[in-house]
Design a protein around this motif. Structure first.
Motif, short mmCIF file in Angstrom:
data_model
loop_
_atom_site.label_atom_id
_atom_site.label_comp_id
_atom_site.label_asym_id
_atom_site.label_seq_id
_atom_site.Cartn_x
_atom_site.Cartn_y
_atom_site.Cartn_z
N SER A 1 0.85 -1.18 0.00
CA SER A 1 0.00 0.00 0.00
C SER A 1 0.89 1.23 0.00
O SER A 1 1.51 1.56 1.02
N PRO A 2 1.03 1.93 -1.12
CA PRO A 2 1.93 3.09 -1.15
C PRO A 2 1.45 4.22 -0.26
O PRO A 2 0.25 4.48 -0.16
N ALA A 3 2.38 4.87 0.39
CA ALA A 3 2.07 6.05 1.19
C ALA A 3 1.82 7.22 0.24
O ALA A 3 2.64 7.52 -0.63
N ILE A 4 0.70 7.89 0.41
CA ILE A 4 0.30 8.91 -0.55
C ILE A 4 1.07 10.23 -0.38
O ILE A 4 1.26 10.98 -1.33
N GLY A 5 1.54 10.49 0.83
CA GLY A 5 2.22 11.75 1.08
C GLY A 5 3.38 12.02 0.15
O GLY A 5 3.45 13.09 -0.48
N PRO A 6 4.35 11.08 0.00
CA PRO A 6 5.48 11.32 -0.90
C PRO A 6 5.10 11.38 -2.37
O PRO A 6 5.91 11.80 -3.20
N LEU A 7 3.89 10.94 -2.71
CA LEU A 7 3.43 11.02 -4.09
C LEU A 7 2.81 12.37 -4.40
O LEU A 7 2.91 12.88 -5.52
N VAL A 8 2.14 12.95 -3.40
CA VAL A 8 1.42 14.21 -3.60
C VAL A 8 2.30 15.42 -3.32
O VAL A 8 2.39 16.35 -4.13
N ARG A 9 2.98 15.40 -2.20
CA ARG A 9 3.62 16.62 -1.68
C ARG A 9 4.70 17.18 -2.60
O ARG A 9 4.67 18.38 -2.91
N PRO A 10 5.67 16.40 -3.08
CA PRO A 10 6.74 16.99 -3.89
C PRO A 10 6.26 17.52 -5.24
O PRO A 10 6.88 18.41 -5.82
N ARG A 11 5.16 16.97 -5.75
CA ARG A 11 4.68 17.35 -7.07
C ARG A 11 3.55 18.36 -7.03
O ARG A 11 3.09 18.83 -8.06
N ASN A 12 3.06 18.64 -5.85
CA ASN A 12 1.99 19.61 -5.66
C ASN A 12 0.79 19.29 -6.56
O ASN A 12 0.23 20.17 -7.24
N ILE A 13 0.41 18.01 -6.58
CA ILE A 13 -0.76 17.58 -7.34
C ILE A 13 -1.85 17.16 -6.36
O ILE A 13 -1.62 17.06 -5.16
N THR A 14 -3.02 16.88 -6.87
CA THR A 14 -4.15 16.58 -6.00
C THR A 14 -4.15 15.12 -5.59
O THR A 14 -3.57 14.25 -6.26
N VAL A 15 -4.85 14.87 -4.48
CA VAL A 15 -5.05 13.49 -4.04
C VAL A 15 -5.82 12.71 -5.10
O VAL A 15 -5.49 11.55 -5.40
N ARG A 16 -6.81 13.35 -5.71
CA ARG A 16 -7.61 12.68 -6.72
C ARG A 16 -6.74 12.23 -7.91
O ARG A 16 -6.87 11.09 -8.38
N ALA A 17 -5.87 13.10 -8.39
CA ALA A 17 -5.01 12.74 -9.51
C ALA A 17 -4.06 11.61 -9.14
O ALA A 17 -3.76 10.72 -9.97
N THR A 18 -3.58 11.62 -7.90
CA THR A 18 -2.70 10.56 -7.44
C THR A 18 -3.43 9.23 -7.39
O THR A 18 -2.89 8.19 -7.80
N LEU A 19 -4.65 9.24 -6.89
CA LEU A 19 -5.45 8.02 -6.84
C LEU A 19 -5.70 7.47 -8.25
O LEU A 19 -5.67 6.26 -8.46
N ASP A 20 -5.96 8.36 -9.19
CA ASP A 20 -6.17 7.92 -10.58
C ASP A 20 -4.93 7.22 -11.11
O ASP A 20 -5.02 6.19 -11.79
N GLN A 21 -3.76 7.79 -10.84
CA GLN A 21 -2.52 7.18 -11.32
C GLN A 21 -2.28 5.82 -10.67
O GLN A 21 -1.90 4.85 -11.34
N LEU A 22 -2.54 5.72 -9.36
CA LEU A 22 -2.35 4.44 -8.67
C LEU A 22 -3.34 3.39 -9.16
O LEU A 22 -2.99 2.21 -9.27
N ALA A 23 -4.56 3.82 -9.45
CA ALA A 23 -5.55 2.88 -9.97
C ALA A 23 -5.08 2.32 -11.32
O ALA A 23 -5.28 1.13 -11.61
N ARG A 24 -4.46 3.16 -12.14
CA ARG A 24 -3.95 2.69 -13.43
C ARG A 24 -2.82 1.67 -13.24
O ARG A 24 -2.58 0.83 -14.12
N LEU A 25 -2.14 1.74 -12.09
CA LEU A 25 -1.07 0.80 -11.78
C LEU A 25 -1.60 -0.43 -11.05
O LEU A 25 -0.82 -1.23 -10.53
N ASN A 26 -2.92 -0.56 -11.01
CA ASN A 26 -3.56 -1.71 -10.38
C ASN A 26 -3.24 -1.78 -8.89
O ASN A 26 -3.00 -2.87 -8.33
N CYS A 27 -3.21 -0.62 -8.25
CA CYS A 27 -3.00 -0.54 -6.80
C CYS A 27 -4.36 -0.53 -6.11
O CYS A 27 -5.23 0.28 -6.45
#
Length: 272
Positions: free
Chosen positions: A13-39
């Motif tokens: 289960s990837p930690a969402i903080g390091p995915l969102v914070r450095p790139r200043n993107i939304t939680v929603r966009a991050t979830l979409d990307q993880l869903a595409r990776l079958n997470c």
């Protein structure tokens, strides 16, 4: 040939903080990307905009769960990493305790998720220790305490309290940086291990001035972590709450690191 397994949840289960914070993107966009990776699960972060407890009404919390469900992603746990010194600094302690209590309440509303936090266990006053355990116990939530540099003090606290509301969390990179064997520490903490992270370090890549706990983190499988014994030790931790939290902190391409870690982690389930 498969190694011994006890059927515990060892998915990542990837930690969402390091995915969102450095790139200043939304939680929603991050979830979409993880869903595409079958997470299928995610470690939420109560310090991110849009996930801070004070920003989430009851309806907003329901909307968050609905957003996760639509992407077939479930919340595995909740991170709350604020500076440890705030718990002992008179100018910050009230705010730190309020934030922690609010995170516990949010974790309850999201399905009684375990809350991972770092505490200055050695210096934490008894009244604050009691207040944290009482808040967690009252909400049916388990605290997962990171104190990789204070293991003896953490173990004493866990033994003294001996309640399901208080557990330990471990980060292999932080343990390796201090000369500890993560598999051995997982076994040592035994029934108290609540949440385990997956991370790795490569100290040979560090400059002399680097902080070994952070600056030399590397993709899982390319560093010093011995994956097979670590995986076995987590499987044997009967009270651990799965999945395993993949922590891509400090990595330049965390999505590629997620794919590499998943491959290495799955391969560690087999012996030659």
């Amino acid at each position: 040939m498969s190694i011994l397994t006890h059927g515990s949840d060892l998915t990542l289960s990837p930690a969402i903080g390091p995915l969102v914070r450095p790139r200043n993107i939304t939680v929603r966009a991050t979830l979409d990307q993880l869903a595409r990776l079958n997470c299928h699960s995610i470690q939420l972060d109560a310090t991110l905009p849009g996930l801070r407890p004070r920003e989430l009404s009851v309806r907003a919390r329901r909307d968050l769960l609905a957003m996760l469900n639509r992407r077939n992603v479930r919340p595995a746990g909740l991170d709350l990493f604020i500076p440890r010194k705030h718990y002992t600094d008179p100018d910050h302690v009230d705010r730190a305790m309020a934030a922690t209590t609010a995170a516990i309440e949010l974790a309850h509303h999201l399905g009684r998720l375990p809350v991972s936090l770092a505490l200055p266990v050695k210096r934490l006053p008894d009244e604050l220790r009691s207040a944290l355990v009482e808040a967690a116990d009252g909400h049916g939530v388990r605290l997962a305490i990171h104190a990789e540099d204070q293991l003896d003090h953490l173990e004493t606290w866990l033994n003294d309290v001996d309640l399901p509301a208080l557990g330990a969390a471990i980060d292999p990179a932080a343990l390796l940086a201090r000369g500890h064997d993560p598999a051995a520490i997982a076994q040592r903490l035994g029934k108290y291990l609540a949440v385990a992270r997956l991370s790795d370090i490569d100290r040979s890549a560090a400059d002399d001035d680097d902080d070994a706990g952070e600056a030399v983190r590397c993709p899982v499988g390319s560093g010093e972590l011995d994956l097979i014994p670590y995986r076995v030790s987590l499987d044997l931790a009967v009270n651990r709450v799965g999945p395993v939290v993949l922590d891509p902190r400090g990595l330049p391409n965390p999505y590629a690191a997620f794919a590499a870690a998943r491959h290495a982690w799955e391969n560690a389930a087999f012996t030659a």
